[in-house]
Design an enzyme around this catalytic site. Sequence first.
Site, PDB file in Angstrom:
ATOM      1  N   CYS A 156       2.655 -27.040 -15.170  1.00 51.70           N
ATOM      2  CA  CYS A 156       2.526 -25.764 -14.452  1.00 51.70           C
ATOM      3  C   CYS A 156       2.431 -24.615 -15.447  1.00 51.70           C
ATOM      4  O   CYS A 156       3.442 -24.225 -16.042  1.00 51.70           O
ATOM      5  CB  CYS A 156       3.713 -25.578 -13.513  1.00 51.70           C
ATOM      6  SG  CYS A 156       3.711 -23.982 -12.692  1.00 51.70           S
ATOM      7  N   CYS A 159       4.413 -21.476 -14.577  1.00 50.04           N
ATOM      8  CA  CYS A 159       5.852 -21.629 -14.828  1.00 50.04           C
ATOM      9  C   CYS A 159       6.171 -21.537 -16.318  1.00 50.04           C
ATOM     10  O   CYS A 159       7.134 -20.881 -16.715  1.00 50.04           O
ATOM     11  CB  CYS A 159       6.349 -22.989 -14.331  1.00 50.04           C
ATOM     12  SG  CYS A 159       5.750 -23.459 -12.709  1.00 50.04           S
ATOM     13  N   ASP A 160       5.394 -22.208 -17.148  1.00 51.04           N
ATOM     14  CA  ASP A 160       5.814 -22.430 -18.531  1.00 51.04           C
ATOM     15  C   ASP A 160       4.962 -21.725 -19.590  1.00 51.04           C
ATOM     16  O   ASP A 160       5.344 -21.708 -20.772  1.00 51.04           O
ATOM     17  CB  ASP A 160       5.804 -23.950 -18.835  1.00 51.04           C
ATOM     18  CG  ASP A 160       6.797 -24.688 -17.936  1.00 51.04           C
ATOM     19  OD1 ASP A 160       7.791 -24.067 -17.523  1.00 51.04           O
ATOM     20  OD2 ASP A 160       6.564 -25.877 -17.653  1.00 51.04           O
TER      21      ASP A 160
END
Length: 330
Positions: A156, A159-160
């Site tokens: 993701c 997300c990261d």
Amino acid sequence: MAGDAGAAVLETRDDAPKVPEKKKTKFDVIIIGAGPSGYTAGIYCSRAGYDTLILSGILPGGQLVNTTEVENYPGFENGIMGPDLMIDMRKQSQRMGTTIIDDVAADVDFRRRPLKVLTASEEYEGRAVIIATGANPRKLGLEGEEKFAGRGVSYCATCDGPFFRDQEIIVVGGGDSAIEEATFLTKFATNVHLVHRREELRASKIMQKRAQDNEKIVFHWNSIVTEIKGDQKMRQVVLKNLKTDVETTHNAGGLFVAIGHTPNTQMFHGQIDLDGDGYITLEERTRTNVEGVFAAGDVHDKRYRQAVTAAAFGCMAAIDVDKYLTEKPQ
Ligand code: NAP
């Protein structure tokens, strides 16, 4: 007095016959799945006064249990570890009164009323069901993939991505997700290496053009990842050109796998409408084509796939369930 003494004896005798407590199997709402959408739906349904069961499945907490730090879930100034966030959501749902059973729903029967959800050993009945079984990112199937998950390997970018500022990043895949993630990651990376197994992208033309115009994206056609190397963290990725068989080693801090997701809908085939990729199709808001059955989170959402959007869908499904149960006579 004698009567009281007798009662005390009965209470303390080990051999007193024990009546087994009958397991509760009838609920107003059954939620299948315990990621952010399932727990949020549990919080809202229980708080609205519905007798609510969550069957948490194989991985209580869902995908966030495999995540390290979550920086983009609102309310946590300094971020929170994924597993901690899920434990808190679980406790919050329980505090509202949700019954949580760590068992796997194996089958459903939505043809009759009440709706039925079956595990290997029990049959649960609900007036409404919320499906929140999520989706799993497809894996490359490489040895180092699991070892370096959360230590360089990610599924993701939203997300990261910010964890990989000023580093070389590899993205695998040729669909819209891979292109979108690669483009997003150029905000942080020195370069993004897009690795695709063919020489033609699957992504829509407009997304392709955007990526091709981006100077930070380097395309590696007809290529696959064969090895992920590192120590505590991922450090290098080995690519193999499928046309020439030549292998090259690249220093990289991050490897984003964007080769699609598999929605967890196997048990719903033939019971509710699914699209060609197996995602639940919704009739209106969170309502499926089956009366009393609702869906929330990644099991129907292939676009946003965020913890916060999954939680929001859980809230929406619970509100839709409330409206449905309020309007429907018992
Ligand atoms: P996808 O369209 O199924 O694409 C998966 C990509 O990964 C393909 O290029 C495929 O290669 C490659 N792949 C699959 N298995 C592989 C493996 N084992 N090793 C290496 N490569 C592998 O999945 P997606 O990109 O996640 O998109 C899913 C759906 O969501 C699509 O309908 C997409 O349009 C939609 N979506 C839309 C947006 C948007 O509109 N902004 C954003 C994201 C997703 P091949 O091409 O060779 O099969």
